[in-house]
Design a protein around this motif. Structure first.
Motif, PDB file in Angstrom:
ATOM      1  N   TYR A  87       4.066   2.835  -5.063  1.00  0.00           N
ATOM      2  CA  TYR A  87       2.780   2.822  -4.374  1.00  0.00           C
ATOM      3  C   TYR A  87       2.794   1.803  -3.240  1.00  0.00           C
ATOM      4  CZ  TYR A  87      -2.222   3.844  -4.154  1.00  0.00           C
ATOM      5  OH  TYR A  87      -3.468   4.279  -3.757  1.00  0.00           O
ATOM      6  N   SER A  88       3.308   0.622  -3.524  1.00  0.00           N
ATOM      7  CA  SER A  88       3.264  -0.433  -2.519  1.00  0.00           C
ATOM      8  C   SER A  88       4.288  -0.227  -1.403  1.00  0.00           C
ATOM      9  CB  SER A  88       3.464  -1.801  -3.176  1.00  0.00           C
ATOM     10  OG  SER A  88       4.666  -1.830  -3.901  1.00  0.00           O
ATOM     11  N   LEU A  89       5.344   0.565  -1.657  1.00  0.00           N
ATOM     12  CA  LEU A  89       6.251   0.913  -0.566  1.00  0.00           C
ATOM     13  C   LEU A  89       5.500   1.680   0.520  1.00  0.00           C
ATOM     14  CD1 LEU A  89       9.512   2.089  -2.403  1.00  0.00           C
ATOM     15  CD2 LEU A  89       9.214   0.004  -1.058  1.00  0.00           C
ATOM     16  N   VAL A  90       4.656   2.604   0.105  1.00  0.00           N
ATOM     17  CA  VAL A  90       3.868   3.378   1.074  1.00  0.00           C
ATOM     18  C   VAL A  90       2.857   2.482   1.769  1.00  0.00           C
ATOM     19  CG1 VAL A  90       2.248   5.295   1.329  1.00  0.00           C
ATOM     20  CG2 VAL A  90       4.201   5.508  -0.222  1.00  0.00           C
ATOM     21  N   GLN A  91       2.207   1.590   1.020  1.00  0.00           N
ATOM     22  CA  GLN A  91       1.244   0.677   1.629  1.00  0.00           C
ATOM     23  C   GLN A  91       1.898  -0.192   2.695  1.00  0.00           C
ATOM     24  OE1 GLN A  91      -0.179  -1.143  -2.111  1.00  0.00           O
ATOM     25  NE2 GLN A  91      -2.218  -0.435  -1.545  1.00  0.00           N
ATOM     26  N   LEU A  92       3.056  -0.742   2.369  1.00  0.00           N
ATOM     27  CA  LEU A  92       3.755  -1.602   3.306  1.00  0.00           C
ATOM     28  C   LEU A  92       4.203  -0.815   4.532  1.00  0.00           C
ATOM     29  CD1 LEU A  92       5.081  -4.231   4.141  1.00  0.00           C
ATOM     30  CD2 LEU A  92       7.004  -3.695   2.639  1.00  0.00           C
ATOM     31  N   ALA A  93       4.751   0.386   4.313  1.00  0.00           N
ATOM     32  CA  ALA A  93       5.189   1.210   5.436  1.00  0.00           C
ATOM     33  C   ALA A  93       4.019   1.563   6.343  1.00  0.00           C
ATOM     34  CB  ALA A  93       5.856   2.481   4.907  1.00  0.00           C
ATOM     35  N   SER A  94       2.870   1.872   5.766  1.00  0.00           N
ATOM     36  CA  SER A  94       1.696   2.234   6.569  1.00  0.00           C
ATOM     37  C   SER A  94       1.228   1.066   7.419  1.00  0.00           C
ATOM     38  CB  SER A  94       0.561   2.690   5.648  1.00  0.00           C
ATOM     39  OG  SER A  94       0.936   3.851   4.930  1.00  0.00           O
ATOM     40  N   ARG A  95       1.217  -0.125   6.850  1.00  0.00           N
ATOM     41  CA  ARG A  95       0.785  -1.293   7.611  1.00  0.00           C
ATOM     42  C   ARG A  95       1.751  -1.612   8.742  1.00  0.00           C
ATOM     43  NH1 ARG A  95      -2.750  -4.828   6.969  1.00  0.00           N
ATOM     44  NH2 ARG A  95      -1.370  -6.537   7.556  1.00  0.00           N
ATOM     45  N   GLN A  96       3.026  -1.484   8.481  1.00  0.00           N
ATOM     46  CA  GLN A  96       4.009  -1.750   9.530  1.00  0.00           C
ATOM     47  C   GLN A  96       3.880  -0.737  10.665  1.00  0.00           C
ATOM     48  OE1 GLN A  96       6.044  -4.400   9.715  1.00  0.00           O
ATOM     49  NE2 GLN A  96       5.057  -5.122   7.860  1.00  0.00           N
ATOM     50  N   ARG A  97       3.691   0.534  10.297  1.00  0.00           N
ATOM     51  CA  ARG A  97       3.552   1.577  11.298  1.00  0.00           C
ATOM     52  C   ARG A  97       2.304   1.353  12.142  1.00  0.00           C
ATOM     53  NH1 ARG A  97       3.082   5.596   8.018  1.00  0.00           N
ATOM     54  NH2 ARG A  97       5.272   5.462   7.400  1.00  0.00           N
ATOM     55  N   ALA A  98       1.211   0.968  11.474  1.00  0.00           N
ATOM     56  CA  ALA A  98      -0.031   0.714  12.204  1.00  0.00           C
ATOM     57  C   ALA A  98       0.094  -0.462  13.157  1.00  0.00           C
ATOM     58  CB  ALA A  98      -1.165   0.461  11.206  1.00  0.00           C
ATOM     59  N   ALA A  99       0.954  -1.421  12.818  1.00  0.00           N
ATOM     60  CA  ALA A  99       1.155  -2.595  13.673  1.00  0.00           C
ATOM     61  C   ALA A  99       2.188  -2.342  14.762  1.00  0.00           C
ATOM     62  CB  ALA A  99       1.597  -3.780  12.829  1.00  0.00           C
ATOM     63  N   GLY A 100       2.732  -1.122  14.798  1.00  0.00           N
ATOM     64  CA  GLY A 100       3.704  -0.789  15.820  1.00  0.00           C
ATOM     65  C   GLY A 100       5.112  -1.243  15.514  1.00  0.00           C
ATOM     66  N   ALA A 101       5.379  -1.628  14.259  1.00  0.00           N
ATOM     67  CA  ALA A 101       6.707  -2.085  13.875  1.00  0.00           C
ATOM     68  C   ALA A 101       7.529  -0.924  13.337  1.00  0.00           C
ATOM     69  CB  ALA A 101       6.589  -3.186  12.816  1.00  0.00           C
ATOM     70  N   ASP A 102       8.823  -1.122  13.256  1.00  0.00           N
ATOM     71  CA  ASP A 102       9.727  -0.144  12.660  1.00  0.00           C
ATOM     72  C   ASP A 102       9.690  -0.338  11.148  1.00  0.00           C
ATOM     73  OD1 ASP A 102      11.782   1.411  11.726  1.00  0.00           O
ATOM     74  OD2 ASP A 102      13.284   0.683  13.139  1.00  0.00           O
ATOM     75  N   GLU A 103       8.899   0.486  10.471  1.00  0.00           N
ATOM     76  CA  GLU A 103       8.686   0.276   9.038  1.00  0.00           C
ATOM     77  C   GLU A 103       9.965   0.438   8.232  1.00  0.00           C
ATOM     78  OE1 GLU A 103       8.094   4.730   9.387  1.00  0.00           O
ATOM     79  OE2 GLU A 103       7.750   2.955  10.614  1.00  0.00           O
TER      80      GLU A 103
END
Length: 399
Positions: A87-103
Motif C-alpha cells: 500500500y505504501s509503495l503506491v502512496q510513495l510513488a504517487s507523492r513523488q510523481r505529483a512532486a515531479g520526481a522520478d518515482e
C-alpha cells in the motif's frame, strides 16, 4: 513464522513531508497495533530459542496464552505488514510523481537501502528479519508492478482465488487424514538464539538470515494485494469503501481464525493428535494465516473510521498512530530489547510469562517514546536515516 513490521510509512518527496492532517489514520493505526503482535511473536521466539515460541507442554494459564497466540498472532501478523508495505509503495510513488520526481528512481534507491538495513539487522540482531525481503520485494514491485494498468492488477485477485482453493484442499486433506495421538509441540531451534556468546550468535546469523530472507520472498503476492488496494485508495477513503472493508474483514478473518482453530487447540493441549496430523494442522494454520493480512487491515480501516470522528477516539489513536509512523524504529528497538532480555549471554529470561510480560512492556515503552518524538516533531532515528539515504543523491543532483 517470524513477523516483522511494515516500515514504509509514506516518505515525503523533496517537495516536503506529509502533514499530519493529510495522513490517513488507518495505516498508522494498523502498524502501531500490530507492533504489539510482532513483539508477542518475536519475544516468544527468543524466549524459547525457536519457533513457534510456545511451551510444548502448557499448564494452567499457559494453555490460554498458547491458544490466543496461535489463533490471533502466529502467521497472522506478518501478512498485515506485507499488505501495508504494498500500500505504501503506491502512496510513495504517487507523492513523488505529483512532486515531479522520478518515482521509480526514488523507490529503487529506498528499497535498496532497505536491503542494507535488513542485512545489518539480520546479522547483528535477529535472524528472522524481514527488512531485507521487503527491500527485494520492493525492487521487484517497482520494476514489474507499479506502472501496470488496472486490468493487469486484477491478476492478484485470481491468484488469491487459486490460493483459497488450495487452502480448502489442504484443509480437507488434513482433516481426512487426522488421527489421534500424543504428539507434543516442539520448537524448531534457531542456533543463534541459543548461542552462548554474541560472537557465536553473529556467526550463526550469517547463514540463518540469507536462508530466511530467500524463503519469505513469495509474500510478494500479499504485497501485491496492498498495491491493488492502494490504487483504489481504500484506506484514504474508508467511508466510500465501507462495504468492501466489512466484507474483507468478515471473510478473511473468518478464514484466518477457522484455519487456526485446530492447531490452536493442539498448542493449548486440548486436542491430542499424532505427529503427522499436527504437521498437517500446522500447514493449514500457516496458509490460512495469510488471510489475516487483508482481514486485519480492513478491520483497522473500519476502526479508524469510527474512532477518528470523535475527540476521545482521536486521543486514543494518538500514541498508537505515532508508533505506527515510526514502525521501523519501533521494530529495531524491539530486537535490541529481545537480545538483552533473552540471550543466554545476557539476562537469559525464558518461558511463557517472561515473553508475554516483556512483549507488552517493550511495546508500551515504544508507545511512550513514539508519542514523545511526535510531540517534538521528530521522525524517529531509523526513519530519519532511511530518508537521508534515500534523498541525498537527488538533492546533490538538484544542487
Amino acid at each position: 513464522m517470524t513477523t516483522t513490521p511494515s516500515l514504509t510509512a509514506p516518505a515525503a518527496p523533496p517537495a516536503g513531508p506529509v502533514r499530519r492532517a493529510e495522513r490517513a489514520p488507518a495505516p498508522d493505526l494498523a502498524r502501531g497495533v500490530m507492533l504489539l503482535f510482532i513483539a508477542l511473536a518475536n519475544a516468544g521466539n527468543f524466549a524459547f530459542a525457536g519457533q513457534p515460541g510456545l511451551d510444548g507442554t502448557p499448564h494452567g494459564a499457559q494453555r490460554v496464552v498458547n491458544f490466543l497466540m496461535s489463533m490471533f498472532v502466529e502467521s497472522r501478523a506478518y501478512p498485515v505488514f506485507a499488505v501495508m508495505f504494498g500500500y505504501s509503495l503506491v502512496q510513495l510513488a504517487s507523492r513523488q510523481r505529483a512532486a515531479g520526481a522520478d518515482e521509480r528512481r526514488v523507490l529503487l534507491r529506498r528499497n535498496t537501502a532497505l536491503v542494507g538495513f535488513g542485512l545489518v539487522h539480520g546479522i547483528l540482531l535477529y535472524w528472522g528479519d524481514f527488512l531485507g525481503a521487503y527491500g527485494i520485494v520492493g525492487i521487484l514491485a517497482t520494476l514489474l508492478l507499479l506502472r501496470r494498468g488496472d486490468r493487469f492488477h486484477r491478476i492478484v485477485l485470481w491468484l488469491w482465488g487459486i490460493q483459497t482453493v488450495s487452502a480448502v484442499a489442504l484443509t480437507w486433506r488434513a482433516f481426512a487424514g487426522a488421527r489421534g495421538g500424543h504428539a507434543v509441540l516442539t520448537n524448531t531451534p534457531n542456533p543463534s538464539l541459543a548461542a552462548s556468546s554474541y560472537g557465536r550468535a553473529l556467526l550463526d546469523r550469517l547463514t540463518e538470515w540469507p536462508v530466511h530472507t530467500a524463503t519469505v520472498i513469495p509474500f510478494i503476492v500479499i504485497v501485491w494485494l496492498g498495491i491493488w488496494a492502494a490504487r483504489r485508495r481504500v484506506l484514504e477513503e474508508p467511508a466510500a469503501h465501507r462495504r468492501l472493508l466489512r466484507r474483507t474483514a468478515v471473510v478473511c478473518l473468518g478464514v484466518a481464525f477457522a484455519g487456526a482453530l485446530p492447531y490452536a487447540l493442539v498448542t493449548a493441549g486440548v486436542l491430542h493428535l499424532d505427529t503427522g496430523t499436527v504437521g498437517a494442522m500446522a500447514r493449514v494454520h500457516a496458509i490460512t494465516g495469510e488471510y489475516g493480512g487483508p482481514g486485519y487491515v480492513a478491520l483497522f480501516g473500519l476502526l479508524a473510521l469510527r474512532l477518528s470522528g470523535a475527540p476521545r477516539g482521536r486521543a486514543l489513536l494518538g500514541p498508537v498512530s505515532a508508533l505506527g509512523q515510526r514502525s521501523l524504529s519501533g521494530y529495531l528497538f524491539q530486537s535490541v530489547a529481545w537480545l538483552a532480555l533473552f540471550s543466554p549471554w545476557a539476562l537469559h529470561l525464558g518461558g511463557t510469562y517472561a515473553a508475554l510480560l516483556a512483549a507488552v512492556a517493550v511495546w508500551a515503552v515504544s508507545l511512550a517514546a513514539a508519542q514523545a518524538m511526535s510531540a517534538a516533531a521528530y521522525r524517529g532515528p531509523a526513519e530519519a536515516l532511511l530518508r537521508r539515504i534515500t534523498y541525498r543523491p537527488a538533492r546533490r543532483t538538484s544542487a
